[in-house]
Each structure stands twice: as C-alpha cells, then as structure tokens.
Design an enzyme around this catalytic site. Structure first.
Site, PDB file in Angstrom:
ATOM      1  N   TRP A 374       0.950  -1.237  -0.175  1.00 26.64           N
ATOM      2  CA  TRP A 374      -0.079   0.108   0.069  1.00 26.64           C
ATOM      3  C   TRP A 374       0.782   1.240  -0.073  1.00 26.64           C
ATOM      4  CZ3 TRP A 374      -2.001   2.654   5.010  1.00 26.64           C
ATOM      5  CH2 TRP A 374      -0.830   2.579   5.799  1.00 26.64           C
ATOM      6  N   ASP A 375       2.288   1.070   0.242  1.00 21.16           N
ATOM      7  CA  ASP A 375       2.949   2.210   0.277  1.00 21.16           C
ATOM      8  C   ASP A 375       2.903   3.096  -0.873  1.00 21.16           C
ATOM      9  OD1 ASP A 375       4.024  -0.011   1.947  1.00 21.16           O
ATOM     10  OD2 ASP A 375       5.917   0.792   1.698  1.00 21.16           O
ATOM     11  N   GLU A 503       0.805  -2.916  12.212  1.00 21.90           N
ATOM     12  CA  GLU A 503       1.172  -4.459  12.110  1.00 21.90           C
ATOM     13  C   GLU A 503       1.261  -5.044  13.681  1.00 21.90           C
ATOM     14  OE1 GLU A 503       3.848  -5.243   9.142  1.00 21.90           O
ATOM     15  OE2 GLU A 503       2.321  -4.766   7.772  1.00 21.90           O
ATOM     16  N   LYS A 615       2.873  -0.110  16.067  1.00 18.00           N
ATOM     17  CA  LYS A 615       3.998   0.232  15.200  1.00 18.00           C
ATOM     18  C   LYS A 615       3.653   1.407  14.374  1.00 18.00           C
ATOM     19  CE  LYS A 615       6.222  -2.633  11.528  1.00 18.00           C
ATOM     20  NZ  LYS A 615       5.924  -3.754  10.428  1.00 18.00           N
ATOM     21  N   GLN A 616       2.577   1.722  13.767  1.00 19.45           N
ATOM     22  CA  GLN A 616       2.775   2.597  12.899  1.00 19.45           C
ATOM     23  C   GLN A 616       1.254   3.290  12.841  1.00 19.45           C
ATOM     24  OE1 GLN A 616       2.892  -0.802  10.074  1.00 19.45           O
ATOM     25  NE2 GLN A 616       2.361   0.815   8.640  1.00 19.45           N
TER      26      GLN A 616
HETATM   27  C1  BGC Z   1       4.965  -1.713   7.354  1.00 12.50           C
HETATM   28  C2  BGC Z   1       3.847  -1.818   6.364  1.00 12.50           C
HETATM   29  C3  BGC Z   1       4.687  -1.406   4.958  1.00 12.50           C
HETATM   30  C4  BGC Z   1       5.684  -2.448   4.834  1.00 12.50           C
HETATM   31  C5  BGC Z   1       6.658  -1.946   3.413  1.00 12.50           C
HETATM   32  C6  BGC Z   1       5.942  -2.707   6.997  1.00 12.50           C
HETATM   33  O1  BGC Z   1       7.161  -2.455   8.106  1.00 12.50           O
HETATM   34  O2  BGC Z   1       4.084  -2.145   8.757  1.00 12.50           O
HETATM   35  O3  BGC Z   1       3.011  -0.908   6.516  1.00 12.50           O
HETATM   36  O4  BGC Z   1       3.728  -1.661   3.690  1.00 12.50           O
HETATM   37  O5  BGC Z   1       6.738  -2.197   5.750  1.00 12.50           O
HETATM   38  O6  BGC Z   1       7.064  -0.798   3.469  1.00 12.50           O
END
Ligand code: BGC
Length: 779
Positions: A374-375, A503, A615-616
C-alpha cells in the site's frame, strides 16, 4: 511517538550541499549504507551504489522492477487459502564492474593510498560521479574519474564513463570490463533472522541461454528457472584515447569480460565508455531480447555518452520544475538537502514504471523482495498525482491489470468481488504471514482512495470510467460481502477479522481505519457509477453487463456505507483502534530498553498483539486521509492517546504524525517529526538504510511539507491551504500540478503567495477564501 535519536553522519561523509550528496573520504564503515544512498535508477532499472571496481562490496545490486523468481511457499502447517507462491525480485546480471590495474597493481579502495577522493550524487543532473587520485606503491599518481548514469529518457539504458590518467609517468594499464550473472541471489539474510529481508535462492536460479561476444560488444541472456522470465544484458564499449592499446575478450555462460591493455603515456588519458542495455520479458525468448538489446546498443553508441548526459539533464530540469521543494527550516540547509534527496529517490523508483508497481525499497535493495505494498498508493501517489500525473496513471493501470487475479484471490478467501494482495509482484498474494498480510483488507480501499485523488486532481474521468469503475465495483462487492449487520438489534455494519495498518495489532473486529476507508470505498463506488450512468450511459450498460452488476447491489453499498460502524468510546472521547484495543494492557515502555526496538525483531508476535502498542499510524492515519470526518477535538484526543503508544518501529509513522501535530498546533513536536521523517534515510535513523531506501517514508516527507506546513487539504477536489506561521520556518516553496495547470505556493515569514505558472486559470482556497488564479496575477 518514541523518536530515535538522530545521529547525523560525520561532516565529511555527506557535507551540506543543496543539490548534491557528497563524500569527501572513502569510508568503509558506510559502505553498505552508501550503496543505498548512491544508488541510481529510473524505476525500471536500478543499480546499487557499488564501486566500479566491484570490490569492496556489501550487497551487489542490479535490479529490474518486477523481474523475479517465484517459488512454492512451504508451510510447516498449511491451511486452506494460504498464499501459495512466493515472489522475489532477483539481482540480475551485474554490468557495472570495471577493474583497474596499474603496472599489475590492482586498484583496491580500502588499501589504496588515496591522495584525494570524492563521490558525488548530483541530484540536479541525475548522475553519480567519482573522482580519485591514487598513488601507487611505486609512486605513480593515477587520476580515476567516473560518471554513471541510468537513463531516465531511455529506460533500458545505462552508461559509465571511466577515465584513467597517469599524471607523472608512463605506465601499463589493464582495464577489465565485466559482466556477471550472480549466483548468490538473496544472500543477505543470514538464517532468515530479519523478516524484512529476502530469502536466498539455490545458485541455479538463472538458466544460461545466450553468451556472445563480437568485437567489444558482449551479450549474456538468461531465463529464470521457475518464473520463466527472460533477460538479456548487453554491453558495448567505446574508447577515447591517444594511447596505444589492444583488447581481448572472454565470454562464458554466466560471465564475460573485455580486457584492455594500455600503454599509457604520462598525462595522456584513457577513457572507456561502457554502454549497458537490459531487456526483459515474461514471454519473449532470450534470443529475441538479445536482438532488441543489440538494436538499442547500436543506437546509443551512435548517439554517444554526451547525448545521454544531455537527455538526462533535460529530464531532470523538467522534473525539478514540476517537483522541487525549497524549504528553510531552523535556518538549516540539511533538511533541504534531505528533502531533495528523498524526492530524487522517489523519482528513481518511479520515473519509468510501466506495467509494474513501485517496490517498498524502489530499486535500491533486496529487502521486502521488491514487493509492492500500500506504500505506493498511500505514501507515494499524492506526490506523483501532483507532480507527474501520467506516472500515477500508469500505476493505477497496473493495479487494474491485476484485477482478475484479485477476483480470483477474493474467491480463494471465500469472498465476493476482488481482493488485492497485501504484497505482490505478479498480482498473486505473496504474504506467507496472513495475520499481518492478507488480513490487511484495507489495501482495497487504499487503492480506491488513490484512484479518487487521481481523478479529482487531474480531472481524468475517462480513466475513472475506463478502468476505475470496474475496480470500484469489485472492491465494493468485497466490503459488502465481508461485513455484516450486527446482531445487537442496531442497524450497524461491522467488519470483523481484519488487520489495520498497525501491524502490532492483528486480526481484530472493526478496525476504525479499515471501516472508515471501506465506507469511503463504498461511497465512491456509488457516486462514480451514478456519474457514469449519467455521463456515459452506454459504457455503464456494458460494464454492468460484463460485471453482472445488479441495481440492488448499488443500494446495498449505499446502505452499508450509511450504517458503517465506526468504533467510538464516549467515555474516553476517542476512536478505539478496534473493538478490543482499549481493553488491552498498555506496553511497558518505561522498562523496554532501546535495543529491544524494533519490537518485531525481539518479541514473539503474540506478545506484541496482547498489548496496546503501535507499530505505525492507524487511527492517526485515518485522521489524515479522512480528516473531514473528525472534529478538531476528536483529533486532539485521539492524537494525545495514540502518540505515546506508537513506537515508530515503522518508518511510515513520523510523516503522518507530523501533519496531525501541525493541525493540532503541537508545533515543536511537528517540527521534530518533520525533521525525523526527512532525515530518515540520509541519517539512517532506523539503522537499516543499508537494505534499501524507505520509499514510502520519502513520499511521506513530501506530504509533511504540502499537507503539513502548507496545510493543504484536497478532499473532493477542493484544494485549500492553511499554512501555519511557524517560528522556525523561514520559507517554503513548491509547485503543484492540478488539472494540467501548474501553480506555485510560496510561504514566507509573513505572507503566502500563490502564482499560476502554467495554464489559464484555476480556483483554489486560502483557508475559506476563494482565490481565482490567473496568468500574470499572483495572489
Ligand atoms: C509496514 C507496512 C509497509 C511495509 C513495506 C512494514 O514494516 O508495517 O505498512 O507496507 O513495511 O514498507
């Protein structure tokens, strides 16, 4: 959010410069990191910043976007519907190497007596230069100058100019120009300890098909064992010198070289220009690719190196006109340098994506296996939509090309409609860890969100009707089928058993972000189909027929959107991340030593899932993407609650938190986060730049300026600005392209100026004030 300390590299590593990343001294301790920092590419072809001589090297890297091997994922305990096929971007034939010997003494950077050394990534010119003065053991002073370019204009082409001059004596030079197909793919993840890195392959992943040498031109052609993808790499050489020289060539299945023996006169240069061409395919035979490679080589050799340099400059001038950000924050040019560095790397990851996505690391490293997440849609697309809409369109069309696979995947997970894969190259789900992979159903809504922004900002309704509408139908179908009306007597539409962006929390009921984004997806599907019925009735009929769309489905989506349940805790006045989040114990941040971060490398997922620890950006992400759905007070309470729980273990948070912090007037915090996001890669904030650039975070830094400092909001295509007057921000200036017209926003200490640079007229808003931009009349 817990910010890691930003340790800038010492001054001589990347001294300040607005347009260049410079290294004045060879620094072996930065070797791996520099391979990422000095990587060059065009979105199709990418080279890590390995030195020309081939060694010393940490991770050799030559990548072609989407060029991969696939393999059956082996589960210790499998289950129905698990992803079956792993996909890994391959490290392909390395054509960068030119070894140098002076009077038989090899030039080897770590031991060479270097009288001067400079390596420069020139972001204005799109080229990597190195300039060295080496004194051999016998006292010969050897000047070595090289320039490396991956052409933006011609996506299959790269070139190196390598010039050697012995300044104080005659000498015997050997230059060995090599080509090597690597057998050690994915060898950087010892014991698979870091899940973010690539798995290793058996050495025989490449099957040799063609090896051919003629004069100074060499070809190596390979087929990939299981994916059957084909590759041809061809190089040709042109020599410019007054010295006498001869050459010999060798060509084997996996390697080839042309070796030049030069009788160098004192002070007379020997310049080798190496042209490198790559062609790849999913179906064409290798021999045919070699034919194409030969034709491309002939034309670039005829045009010459300077022609490539000039073409690159043209492309870069245009890029910076459309995309540059000038920002003086804290009177500090470092942030400026970092911002340009980030934009430059996004360009290198995206300029020539045609029929592929953008890997999480672009083409700078093997981590995340070259997968598309999704980045792209959430972090990189906004920048592309506003600066390079045709690239944004290519990326959305690429998603459209995967729609059939997404339909198939939805069936596999027992759902109607289409489910786009969480991570992929081919369109098949490649995530073997479904809890933090397939369960991120929000990917569907993220792609549709990007579609909406693209259509609203560019006005490209054709695209919406030709491609978007069909994706909207299938994604809406998935949500309608996945959710259900609650059994608690209320008419609430719930979505259970999903994972949101964070995550560190998996498989939950009613993740607020997912529900809000799904609602948006459903609404946009309804609106777009109504629009299409009006504007393109015939097209709509055909689409409805092809997709077997029933009129009651649209009503069903409207209803599900209307009744979508969004978790809200009245008592705390916040949006819980999901139904169960607030009931969990809070992570013991105080007693977690810094070396235990990122948590994912130190705690079993089950441990992490048990706690309130993030995490984010998740709810905070929803507050950014769908800001108009929250009141200011809700935003503040949510932010205050989630910021302290967020580890920042993902590089994707800082930018989004900074935008919210600005909106909420946490100005110092916002500036701290902007700096943190901007410096992520150049200052190696997360400690893993060696594995590749953080492309999403880089896109995030553009958002921190445009959505953050300038306070742009663009929901529904109404573009408004609300810049904050910040004590430490002296000037911010950037261009945006909207519906084919380009305007510049220039925020000074006490004023904001908007000026139309291209086009006839455009309406924007400063706060609530309407501004009609017209030619020759800045506001
Ligand atoms: C993140 C994801 C991201 C992926 C690739 C992961 O560490 O949690 O949201 O899409 O990294 O950048």
């Amino acid at each position: 959010m817990i910010s890691r300390e930003i340790k800038l590299p010492p001054k001589h590593i990347y001294p300040l410069d607005d347009w260049k990343i410079i290294q004045k001294k060879f620094a072996p301790q930065y070797l791996a990191q520099d391979e990422t920092v000095f990587a060059i590419g065009n979105g199709y072809l990418g080279f890590r910043g390995n030195h020309e001589e081939g060694t010393p090297v940490e991770q050799r890297g030559t990548f072609i976007n989407g060029f991969h091997e696939q393999w059956p994922i082996r589960y210790g305990e499998s289950a129905y519907g698990f992803a079956k096929t792993g996909q890994t971007m391959l490290n392909v034939t390395d054509s960068k190497v030119i070894r140098l010997y002076v009077d038989d003494e090899p030039f080897y950077l770590p031991t060479a007596d270097l009288k001067s050394y400079e390596r420069v990534l020139d972001m204005k010119a799109g080229a990597l230069h190195r300039d060295i003065l080496w004194q051999t053991a016998s006292g010969k002073r050897v000047s070595i100058k090289s320039t490396r370019i991956v052409s933006m204009e011609r996506r299959h082409v790269a070139a190196i100019s390598y010039e050697v001059k012995v300044l104080n004596a005659p000498a015997k030079l050997i230059l060995s120009s090599k080509l090597r197909c690597p057998s050690d793919n994915g060898n950087n993840n010892e014991g698979n300890k870091d899940p973010r890195k690539s798995p290793a392959f058996e050495p025989d992943v490449f099957i040799p098909k063609v090896n051919e040498v003629k004069d100074q031109r060499v070809f190596l052609g390979h087929e990939v064992r299981t994916s059957k993808m084909t590759l041809s790499c061809g190089v040709d050489h042109v020599i410019e010198t007054e010295n006498n020289y001869s050459f010999e060539s060798e060509c084997h299945e996996d390697s080839a070289k042309i070796v030049y023996s030069v009788k160098a006169e004192k002070g007379v240069a020997f310049r080798l220009i190496k042209y490198m061409v790559y062609h790849t395919s999913r179906s064409a035979p290798v021999i045919e690719l070699c034919g194409r490679t030969g034709r491309t080589l002939t034309s670039v050799v005829n045009e010459g190196f300077d022609y490539i340099v000039k073409g690159q400059q043209r492309f870069m001038d245009d890029f910076w006109t459309r995309s540059d950000i000038e920002a003086t924050i804290h009177k500090d040019r470092r942030t400026q340098q970092c911002l340009r560095f980030n934009l430059f790397h996004i360009l290198q990851a995206s300029a020539r994506v045609e029929g592929t996505g953008i890997g999480a690391k672009g083409l700078t490293g093997e981590a995340y296996e070259g997968h598309y997440f999704w980045d792209t849609e959430v972090y990189v697309m906004p920048f592309l939509i506003y600066t390079a809409p045709s690239v944004a369109r290519n990326l959305l069309r690429f998603r459209y090309s995967l729609l059939d696979k997404a339909r198939k995947r939805a069936k596999e997970v027992n759902q109607k409609g289409a489910l786009f894969p969480w991570r992929t190259i081919t369109g098949d789900e490649a995530s073997a860890y479904y809890a933090a992979g397939t369960a991120q159903y929000h990917i569907n809504a993220d792609i549709m969100y990007a579609l909406r922004k693209y259509v609203e900002v560019t006005g490209d309704e054709e695209f919406l009707f030709d491609y978007g509408a069909e994706m909207l139908i299938e994604t809406a179908r998935l949500w309608a089928d996945l959710g259900f009306y609650s059994l608690n007597g209320k008419e609430e539409f719930h979505i259970h058993g999903v994972t949101g962006p964070d995550e560190y929390t998996a498989i939950v009921n009613n993740n607020a972000f997912t529900n809000m984004m799904a609602r948006e997806n459903l609404r946009y599907a309804v609106e777009s189909l109504e629009l299409m019925q009006k504007k393109r009735p015939e097209g709509f009929k055909a689409l409805a027929h092809d997709t077997d769309l029933q009129p009651e489905e649209i009503d069903e989506w409207r209803k599900a959107a209307k009744h979508m349940y969004i978790p809200y805790d009245e008592e705390a006045g916040i949006h819980p991340q999901d139904d169960g989040f607030l009931k969990k114990e809070i992570w013991d941040f105080e007693n977690t030593p810094t070396d235990k971060y990122p948590l994912l490398l130190n705690y079993h997922p089950l441990v992490i899932y048990r706690f309130q620890v993030i995490k984010q950006a998740d709810v905070v992400m929803a507050m950014f993407l769908l800001g108009h759905e929250f009141s200011w007070e809700q935003k503040k309470r949510n932010y205050d609650y989630y910021d302290p729980l967020t580890t920042g273990d993902s590089s994707l948070s800082a930018s989004v938190y900074s935008i919210l912090a600005l909106e909420l007037d946490y100005l110092d915090r916002a500036l701290e986060l902007i700096r943190y996001a901007a410096w992520m890669d150049l200052a190696d904030v997360g400690g893993n730049v060696k594995d590749g650039a953080h492309i999403a975070s880089m896109g995030g830094t553009w958002m921190t300026v445009v959505y953050g400092l300038a306070g742009m909001r663009d929901y529904g295509g109404r573009i408004s600005f609300n810049p904050k007057s910040l004590p430490h921000v002296e000037e911010v200036r950037f261009p945006l392209t909207v519906r084919g017209q380009m305007f510049e926003v220039n925020i000074g200490k006490d004023s904001v100026k908007y000026s139309l640079k291209k086009g006839d007229g455009l309406t924007i808003y400063h706060g609530d004030r309407e501004i009609k931009l017209s030619k020759d009349k800045p506001h």
